[in-house]
Design a protein around this motif. Structure first.
Motif, mmCIF file in Angstrom:
data_model
loop_
_atom_site.group_PDB
_atom_site.id
_atom_site.type_symbol
_atom_site.label_atom_id
_atom_site.label_comp_id
_atom_site.label_asym_id
_atom_site.label_seq_id
_atom_site.Cartn_x
_atom_site.Cartn_y
_atom_site.Cartn_z
ATOM 1 N N TYR A 172 0.846 -1.190 0.000
ATOM 2 C CA TYR A 172 0.000 0.000 0.000
ATOM 3 C C TYR A 172 0.881 1.238 0.000
ATOM 4 O O TYR A 172 2.013 1.229 0.502
ATOM 5 C CB TYR A 172 -0.887 0.039 1.253
ATOM 6 C CG TYR A 172 -2.019 -0.956 1.262
ATOM 7 C CD1 TYR A 172 -1.795 -2.292 1.572
ATOM 8 C CD2 TYR A 172 -3.315 -0.562 0.944
ATOM 9 C CE1 TYR A 172 -2.829 -3.211 1.581
ATOM 10 C CE2 TYR A 172 -4.367 -1.477 0.952
ATOM 11 C CZ TYR A 172 -4.114 -2.798 1.280
ATOM 12 O OH TYR A 172 -5.153 -3.701 1.289
ATOM 13 N N GLN B 244 0.853 5.452 1.039
ATOM 14 C CA GLN B 244 0.165 6.475 1.802
ATOM 15 C C GLN B 244 0.824 7.828 1.549
ATOM 16 O O GLN B 244 1.986 8.040 1.907
ATOM 17 C CB GLN B 244 0.191 6.174 3.300
ATOM 18 C CG GLN B 244 -0.597 7.183 4.135
ATOM 19 C CD GLN B 244 -0.567 6.885 5.618
ATOM 20 O OE1 GLN B 244 0.417 6.360 6.144
ATOM 21 N NE2 GLN B 244 -1.660 7.177 6.312
ATOM 22 N N GLY C 242 -1.006 12.758 5.048
ATOM 23 C CA GLY C 242 -2.331 13.208 5.443
ATOM 24 C C GLY C 242 -3.493 12.475 4.798
ATOM 25 O O GLY C 242 -4.642 12.900 4.945
ATOM 26 N N ARG C 243 -3.198 11.389 4.100
ATOM 27 C CA ARG C 243 -4.246 10.662 3.395
ATOM 28 C C ARG C 243 -4.312 9.215 3.871
ATOM 29 O O ARG C 243 -3.476 8.735 4.634
ATOM 30 C CB ARG C 243 -3.998 10.689 1.881
ATOM 31 C CG ARG C 243 -3.906 12.072 1.280
ATOM 32 C CD ARG C 243 -5.195 12.870 1.451
ATOM 33 N NE ARG C 243 -6.329 12.231 0.818
ATOM 34 C CZ ARG C 243 -6.683 12.400 -0.453
ATOM 35 N NH1 ARG C 243 -5.965 13.171 -1.233
ATOM 36 N NH2 ARG C 243 -7.758 11.792 -0.938
ATOM 37 N N GLY C 244 -5.325 8.514 3.404
ATOM 38 C CA GLY C 244 -5.450 7.100 3.709
ATOM 39 C C GLY C 244 -4.548 6.254 2.823
ATOM 40 O O GLY C 244 -3.891 6.756 1.918
ATOM 41 N N LEU C 245 -4.506 4.966 3.115
ATOM 42 C CA LEU C 245 -3.670 4.062 2.334
ATOM 43 C C LEU C 245 -4.376 3.680 1.037
ATOM 44 O O LEU C 245 -5.599 3.520 1.009
ATOM 45 C CB LEU C 245 -3.362 2.797 3.129
ATOM 46 C CG LEU C 245 -2.265 2.914 4.182
ATOM 47 C CD1 LEU C 245 -2.719 3.715 5.384
ATOM 48 C CD2 LEU C 245 -1.788 1.525 4.617
ATOM 49 N N HIS D 162 -4.234 0.822 -2.069
ATOM 50 C CA HIS D 162 -3.700 -0.480 -2.448
ATOM 51 C C HIS D 162 -2.939 -0.383 -3.768
ATOM 52 O O HIS D 162 -3.397 0.240 -4.731
ATOM 53 C CB HIS D 162 -4.842 -1.487 -2.592
ATOM 54 C CG HIS D 162 -4.379 -2.833 -3.043
ATOM 55 N ND1 HIS D 162 -4.493 -3.258 -4.344
ATOM 56 C CD2 HIS D 162 -3.782 -3.830 -2.368
ATOM 57 C CE1 HIS D 162 -3.990 -4.464 -4.442
ATOM 58 N NE2 HIS D 162 -3.567 -4.848 -3.258
ATOM 59 N N PHE E 175 3.837 0.627 2.577
ATOM 60 C CA PHE E 175 3.645 -0.375 3.615
ATOM 61 C C PHE E 175 3.397 -1.739 2.990
ATOM 62 O O PHE E 175 2.644 -1.859 2.019
ATOM 63 C CB PHE E 175 2.425 -0.034 4.483
ATOM 64 C CG PHE E 175 2.562 1.226 5.281
ATOM 65 C CD1 PHE E 175 2.227 2.462 4.728
ATOM 66 C CD2 PHE E 175 3.018 1.190 6.589
ATOM 67 C CE1 PHE E 175 2.350 3.630 5.465
ATOM 68 C CE2 PHE E 175 3.142 2.350 7.334
ATOM 69 C CZ PHE E 175 2.803 3.568 6.762
#
Lengths: 111, 114
Positions: free
Chosen positions: B35, B37, B40-43, B45, B88
């Motif tokens: 993933y 990121q 300041g944002r989400g992960l 895929h 990640f």
């Protein structure tokens, strides 16, 4: 728009207070997840849900409560907030074994 | 407990160069995912590789998996400034086929210098 939204984006509260973080998804995904992200720990799973009314504990569930009365919503409640729960909280959803889709997170500070 | 560990923790390269990140994990897996990121944002895929696969490609991404060494690598070729992010690895180890959550590493912070 289809997607997963978290609210609020930012929250400051005091120790001992109850706070609820909201998560809403429009894909009708069966599975939903709550993670917390802390420096030095990466993301850790708090709770997950396989369907409405089915929830299970993850790695770090203590101090948190979840519910899932509707497929699209998965709120996370801190019943009595503590400073150690200061973190960034992410909600995610998926179709079972498929990759997870994440919201943009709620940054929670507990004073 | 942390399942995956990325290496290096931080990586800074020049635009156009290739970036390689590694991930090691501890227990048997169903699949391994990467993933990204942005700050300041989400992960988001990137790619999933199953335990019976050894290599997978997606655009400028190449992922390898060595289950005997319990390790994976993510290669980003011809890097761009927009690739600056944290990366990640996440492992699916449960019996629920991913339905019981993923275990994430601590991430590699990648900086692409213009």
């Amino acid at each position: 728009d289809a997607g997963i939204t978290q609210s609020p984006r930012y929250k400051i509260t005091e120790t001992g207070r109850q706070v609820t973080l909201m998560c809403h998804q429009t894909w009708s995904h069966s599975y939903m997840f709550w993670y917390r992200q802390d420096l030095g720990h990466g993301l850790r799973l708090i709770y997950y849900s396989a369907a409405a009314d089915i929830t299970d504990k993850g790695e770090v569930p203590d101090g948190y409560v979840v519910s899932r009365s509707k497929t699209e919503n998965f709120p996370l409640t801190l019943e009595s907030a503590t400073r150690s729960q200061t973190s960034v909280y992410f909600c995610a959803s998926s179709h079972g074994g498929q990759p997870q889709h994440f919201g943009d997170g709620t940054r929670l500070s507990i004073l | 407990s942390q399942q995956g560990e990325e290496d290096p923790q931080a990586l800074s390269i020049q635009e156009g160069e290739n970036a390689t990140m590694n991930c090691s994990y501890k227990t048997s897996i169903n699949n391994l995912q990467w993933y990204r990121q942005n700050s300041g944002r989400g992960l988001v895929h990137l790619i999933l590789i199953r335990s019976n696969e050894r290599e997978k490609h997606s655009g400028r991404l190449r992922v390898t998996l060595d289950t005997s060494k319990k390790s994976s690598s993510l290669l980003i070729t011809a890097s761009r400034a927009a690739d600056t992010a944290s990366y990640f690895c996440a492992t699916d180890v449960g019996a629920g086929g991913g339905a019981d959550g993923l275990t994430f590493g601590k991430g590699t912070h990648l900086i692409i210098q213009p």
